[in-house]
Design a protein around this motif. Structure first.
Motif, short mmCIF file in Angstrom:
data_model
loop_
_atom_site.label_atom_id
_atom_site.label_comp_id
_atom_site.label_asym_id
_atom_site.label_seq_id
_atom_site.Cartn_x
_atom_site.Cartn_y
_atom_site.Cartn_z
N ALA A 120 40.37 46.61 36.81
CA ALA A 120 39.31 46.98 35.89
C ALA A 120 39.87 47.19 34.48
O ALA A 120 39.25 46.77 33.49
CB ALA A 120 38.60 48.25 36.36
N GLN A 121 41.05 47.80 34.38
CA GLN A 121 41.66 48.02 33.06
C GLN A 121 42.04 46.69 32.43
O GLN A 121 41.86 46.48 31.23
CB GLN A 121 42.88 48.93 33.17
CG GLN A 121 43.41 49.38 31.83
CD GLN A 121 42.38 50.17 31.06
OE1 GLN A 121 41.87 51.17 31.54
NE2 GLN A 121 42.05 49.73 29.86
N LEU A 122 42.54 45.78 33.23
CA LEU A 122 42.87 44.44 32.74
C LEU A 122 41.61 43.76 32.19
O LEU A 122 41.64 43.15 31.12
CB LEU A 122 43.50 43.62 33.87
CG LEU A 122 44.06 42.26 33.53
CD1 LEU A 122 45.12 42.35 32.44
CD2 LEU A 122 44.66 41.63 34.79
N ALA A 123 40.50 43.91 32.89
CA ALA A 123 39.23 43.32 32.42
C ALA A 123 38.79 43.96 31.10
O ALA A 123 38.29 43.27 30.21
CB ALA A 123 38.14 43.49 33.48
N ILE A 124 38.98 45.27 30.97
CA ILE A 124 38.64 45.95 29.72
C ILE A 124 39.52 45.42 28.59
O ILE A 124 39.03 45.15 27.49
CB ILE A 124 38.77 47.48 29.87
CG1 ILE A 124 37.68 48.00 30.82
CG2 ILE A 124 38.70 48.18 28.51
CD1 ILE A 124 37.88 49.44 31.27
N PHE A 125 40.81 45.27 28.85
CA PHE A 125 41.71 44.69 27.84
C PHE A 125 41.18 43.34 27.38
O PHE A 125 41.07 43.08 26.18
CB PHE A 125 43.12 44.48 28.40
CG PHE A 125 43.97 45.72 28.54
CD1 PHE A 125 43.56 46.96 28.11
CD2 PHE A 125 45.22 45.62 29.12
CE1 PHE A 125 44.37 48.09 28.24
CE2 PHE A 125 46.05 46.71 29.26
CZ PHE A 125 45.62 47.96 28.82
N GLN A 126 40.86 42.49 28.33
CA GLN A 126 40.42 41.14 28.00
C GLN A 126 39.09 41.15 27.26
O GLN A 126 38.92 40.42 26.28
CB GLN A 126 40.36 40.29 29.28
CG GLN A 126 41.75 40.05 29.85
CD GLN A 126 41.74 39.50 31.26
OE1 GLN A 126 40.77 39.62 31.99
NE2 GLN A 126 42.86 38.90 31.65
N GLU A 127 38.17 41.99 27.70
CA GLU A 127 36.86 42.09 27.04
C GLU A 127 37.02 42.56 25.60
O GLU A 127 36.25 42.16 24.71
CB GLU A 127 35.97 43.08 27.81
CG GLU A 127 34.63 43.34 27.17
CD GLU A 127 34.29 44.82 27.09
OE1 GLU A 127 33.76 45.23 26.05
OE2 GLU A 127 34.55 45.56 28.05
N CYS A 128 38.03 43.39 25.34
CA CYS A 128 38.26 43.94 24.01
C CYS A 128 39.17 43.07 23.16
O CYS A 128 39.53 43.44 22.05
CB CYS A 128 38.82 45.35 24.11
SG CYS A 128 37.66 46.52 24.85
#
Length: 177
Positions: A120-128
């Motif tokens: 989930a944190q990896l997805a947040i990084f990518q989304e940001c």
């Protein structure tokens, strides 16, 4: 019984009792305890599913409330998530009353909560818009999650309470390096 019905019932049970009592839950779901264990594997595994389902809701809420972009948005999502989780009385009661179970479920691979949190944190990084080598980003996400766990569960980890503001420089350094 459909897995989503069982998970919904277990989540409701947790929200009402701040724990999961397998005997009570089986009764509430009108199934035998043996059937419940066959369906979920173990109490820890069920806790993992319930806590992750709640975590996903809080992550979505934090993402929806956060403003900004890039590293500032990542930090803002984390701050809001920490505030939401910190205000969840059921979670606080669970960690206080069953610290060994909480540690197993939250910090080991057994219940997959930590692995899911890293994804989930990896997805947040990518989304940001945080970019980099996929392996490096995954390692940063793992370190980010471990640091954020110190804020969320400091007393459980033996470090005592850690304010988000104290951890923010370390979190920011991970995503801007």
């Amino acid at each position: 019984m459909a897995p989503e019905v069982l998970l919904r019932g277990a989540a409701n049970h947790f929200l009402q009792h701040s724990t999961i009592d397998m005997d009570m839950l089986a009764g509430e779901l009108a199934i035998s305890r043996a059937t419940l264990y066959r369906a979920v594997g173990s109490r820890d595994a069920l806790f993992g599913e319930v806590l992750w389902a709640i975590g996903e809701i809080l992550i979505a809420e934090a993402s929806g409330e956060a403003a900004g972009s890039g590293p500032d948005r990542v930090i803002e999502v984390s701050r809001i998530f920490a505030e939401l989780l910190g205000s969840a009385q059921q979670m606080r009661r669970f960690v206080e009353s069953e610290p060994q179970v909480a540690a197993r479920v939250l910090f080991t691979a057994a219940a997959e909560v930590r692995c899911r949190a890293i994804e989930a944190q990896l997805a947040i990084f990518q989304e940001c818009g945080i970019e980099g080598d996929p392996g490096d980003l995954r390692r940063k996400a793992a370190l980010y999650v471990r640091t954020l766990e110190g804020v969320l569960y400091g007393p459980l980890l033996g470090s005592g309470p850690i304010a988000f503001e104290q951890a923010e420089p370390a979190l920011r350094a991970l995503i801007t390096a």
